[in-house]
Motif scaffolding. Sequence first.
Motif, short mmCIF file in Angstrom:
data_model
loop_
_atom_site.label_atom_id
_atom_site.label_comp_id
_atom_site.label_asym_id
_atom_site.label_seq_id
_atom_site.Cartn_x
_atom_site.Cartn_y
_atom_site.Cartn_z
N TRP A 58 0.84 -1.20 0.00
CA TRP A 58 0.00 0.00 0.00
C TRP A 58 0.87 1.25 0.00
O TRP A 58 1.94 1.27 0.62
CB TRP A 58 -0.90 0.03 1.23
CG TRP A 58 -1.93 -1.06 1.25
CD1 TRP A 58 -1.73 -2.36 1.58
CD2 TRP A 58 -3.31 -0.94 0.90
NE1 TRP A 58 -2.91 -3.07 1.45
CE2 TRP A 58 -3.88 -2.21 1.05
CE3 TRP A 58 -4.11 0.12 0.50
CZ2 TRP A 58 -5.23 -2.47 0.80
CZ3 TRP A 58 -5.45 -0.11 0.25
CH2 TRP A 58 -6.01 -1.39 0.40
N LEU A 59 0.41 2.28 -0.65
CA LEU A 59 1.04 3.59 -0.60
C LEU A 59 0.11 4.56 0.13
O LEU A 59 -1.10 4.55 -0.09
CB LEU A 59 1.34 4.12 -2.00
CG LEU A 59 2.36 3.33 -2.83
CD1 LEU A 59 2.53 3.96 -4.21
CD2 LEU A 59 3.70 3.24 -2.13
N LEU A 60 0.71 5.41 0.98
CA LEU A 60 -0.04 6.39 1.76
C LEU A 60 0.54 7.77 1.50
O LEU A 60 1.32 8.29 2.30
CB LEU A 60 0.01 6.06 3.25
CG LEU A 60 -0.31 4.63 3.68
CD1 LEU A 60 -0.19 4.49 5.19
CD2 LEU A 60 -1.70 4.23 3.22
N PRO A 61 0.20 8.40 0.37
CA PRO A 61 0.76 9.72 0.08
C PRO A 61 0.24 10.79 1.04
O PRO A 61 -0.95 10.84 1.33
CB PRO A 61 0.27 9.99 -1.36
CG PRO A 61 -0.99 9.19 -1.49
CD PRO A 61 -0.76 7.95 -0.67
N GLY A 62 1.13 11.59 1.56
CA GLY A 62 0.75 12.67 2.46
C GLY A 62 0.79 12.33 3.93
O GLY A 62 0.78 13.23 4.78
N ALA A 63 0.81 11.04 4.28
CA ALA A 63 0.83 10.65 5.69
C ALA A 63 2.13 11.12 6.34
O ALA A 63 3.22 10.79 5.89
CB ALA A 63 0.68 9.14 5.82
N GLY A 64 2.00 11.90 7.41
CA GLY A 64 3.16 12.43 8.10
C GLY A 64 3.50 13.85 7.74
O GLY A 64 4.40 14.46 8.33
N THR A 65 2.80 14.42 6.76
CA THR A 65 3.12 15.78 6.29
C THR A 65 2.76 16.84 7.32
O THR A 65 3.48 17.84 7.46
CB THR A 65 2.38 16.06 4.97
OG1 THR A 65 2.67 15.01 4.04
CG2 THR A 65 2.82 17.37 4.37
N ALA A 66 1.66 16.66 8.04
CA ALA A 66 1.23 17.65 9.04
C ALA A 66 2.05 17.45 10.31
O ALA A 66 1.71 16.64 11.17
CB ALA A 66 -0.26 17.51 9.31
N VAL A 67 3.16 18.19 10.43
CA VAL A 67 4.10 17.96 11.52
C VAL A 67 3.56 18.42 12.87
O VAL A 67 4.07 18.02 13.92
CB VAL A 67 5.44 18.67 11.24
CG1 VAL A 67 6.10 18.07 10.01
CG2 VAL A 67 5.24 20.18 11.05
N ASP A 68 2.53 19.26 12.88
CA ASP A 68 1.95 19.74 14.14
C ASP A 68 0.71 18.94 14.52
O ASP A 68 -0.07 19.36 15.37
CB ASP A 68 1.60 21.22 14.04
CG ASP A 68 0.60 21.51 12.93
OD1 ASP A 68 0.44 20.65 12.03
OD2 ASP A 68 -0.01 22.59 12.94
N ALA A 69 0.52 17.78 13.92
CA ALA A 69 -0.62 16.91 14.20
C ALA A 69 -0.12 15.48 14.39
O ALA A 69 1.03 15.16 14.06
CB ALA A 69 -1.64 16.97 13.06
N VAL A 70 -0.97 14.62 14.93
CA VAL A 70 -0.63 13.22 15.13
C VAL A 70 -1.18 12.39 13.98
O VAL A 70 -2.39 12.35 13.76
CB VAL A 70 -1.19 12.70 16.47
CG1 VAL A 70 -0.89 11.21 16.62
CG2 VAL A 70 -0.60 13.48 17.63
N THR A 71 -0.28 11.76 13.23
CA THR A 71 -0.68 10.90 12.12
C THR A 71 -0.56 9.44 12.55
O THR A 71 0.47 9.02 13.08
CB THR A 71 0.21 11.15 10.89
OG1 THR A 71 0.03 12.50 10.44
CG2 THR A 71 -0.17 10.20 9.75
N THR A 72 -1.60 8.67 12.30
CA THR A 72 -1.64 7.26 12.68
C THR A 72 -1.91 6.40 11.45
O THR A 72 -2.82 6.70 10.67
CB THR A 72 -2.74 7.00 13.72
OG1 THR A 72 -2.52 7.83 14.87
CG2 THR A 72 -2.74 5.54 14.16
N LEU A 73 -1.09 5.36 11.28
CA LEU A 73 -1.34 4.37 10.23
C LEU A 73 -2.19 3.26 10.83
O LEU A 73 -1.94 2.80 11.95
CB LEU A 73 -0.03 3.80 9.70
CG LEU A 73 1.10 4.78 9.36
CD1 LEU A 73 2.25 4.03 8.70
CD2 LEU A 73 0.62 5.92 8.50
#
Length: 358
Positions: free
Chosen positions: A266-281
């Motif tokens: 799977w590819l997840l484009p954009g995941a992790g881009t918002a450095v001031d938010a919590v990104t969860t896979l």
Amino acid sequence: APADEFEITMGGPDAAAVFATEISVRASAPGYIEFDDGPATAGVLVSGDDSLAADLCLASSPKVWHLAGLSTRIDQQTTLRLFNPFPENALVALSGVSEFGIVAMTDIASVDVPARSWVDIDLDVELPSFDQLALTIRAERGIVLPAAVLEGETDTAWWPASGLSTDWWFPGAVFPGFAGELAVTNPGDEPATVVIDLHTPDGPGLEAATITIPPNEPFRLNLADLAAGAFGVRLQADRSVAAVLVADDAAGVAATTGARAAAVRWLLPGAGTAVDAVTTLWVLNPFEEQATVTIQALGPDAPPAEKVIVGPGAVRQVVAAGPGTVGYSVEGSVPLVVSWSVQAPRGIALVAGVPVGG
């Protein structure tokens, strides 16, 4: 006006973030991306002082689309965008159903979408005061790419139209701070029997609900009523349906389409881009054997790959790496279903993954 253009060269595997203001300074406008090699995909993340929204770019252009999960309640604004990036004019036929049955489309039953342009339809004006609304978008001439924009009191969500399927997967359907509703529409001529199964961090749960949806009728199920804690959802229907995960609650406004099948990569484009938010896979293993999962952060300063174990039938949360990551590649020893979410005090977004391996 002519399109503004921007070109970027990437190696592989890799990911890059491009700020829209580097391409053009415009009001709300769609875009079109072409790759000369692949597999490759793209997504969009918008982060403002009081909102957070993200989703995938559409990668196909069928003649018939279905858009579930709509609502035109008075406490929010809902817009249908019809985008035609192609050199031929398009003619679109719209039809809709609500909790009251088939909707009279009046002035929007037929819509012209000029070449290389788009049309925004304010559904709160054209189809007001429906708690549940689903649309079918049929291209009578040319091709369009439809999407919905939902603006709540403090946040914004958007999601693309989709095709139909008898299977839908939502790996991150309910978790702390977010309680989703599953919006399903049955555009067929016969009732559809829909079975909802839960997948928790401990493994598959029992069948949570069985629902019969009459033809040409939308349905919403509050997933937080089914179980406590974090879990993913599988929807199985005996007829093809459209399904969207959507919520407008204290966490903000969010919506996403699901996955129709498991895949090895799977590819997840954009995941992790918002450095001031919590990104969860969110990684869901639908099989009865343990999965070894390689999670590779992508980007100019991304950390090395890590391996995690996901038990049979289980869903696992993986918090994204820090700055320098602008996407992920996720690969399993067995086929998986993967999505991601991003949360901040100002809002929340849910995004489906892109399968690239069977």
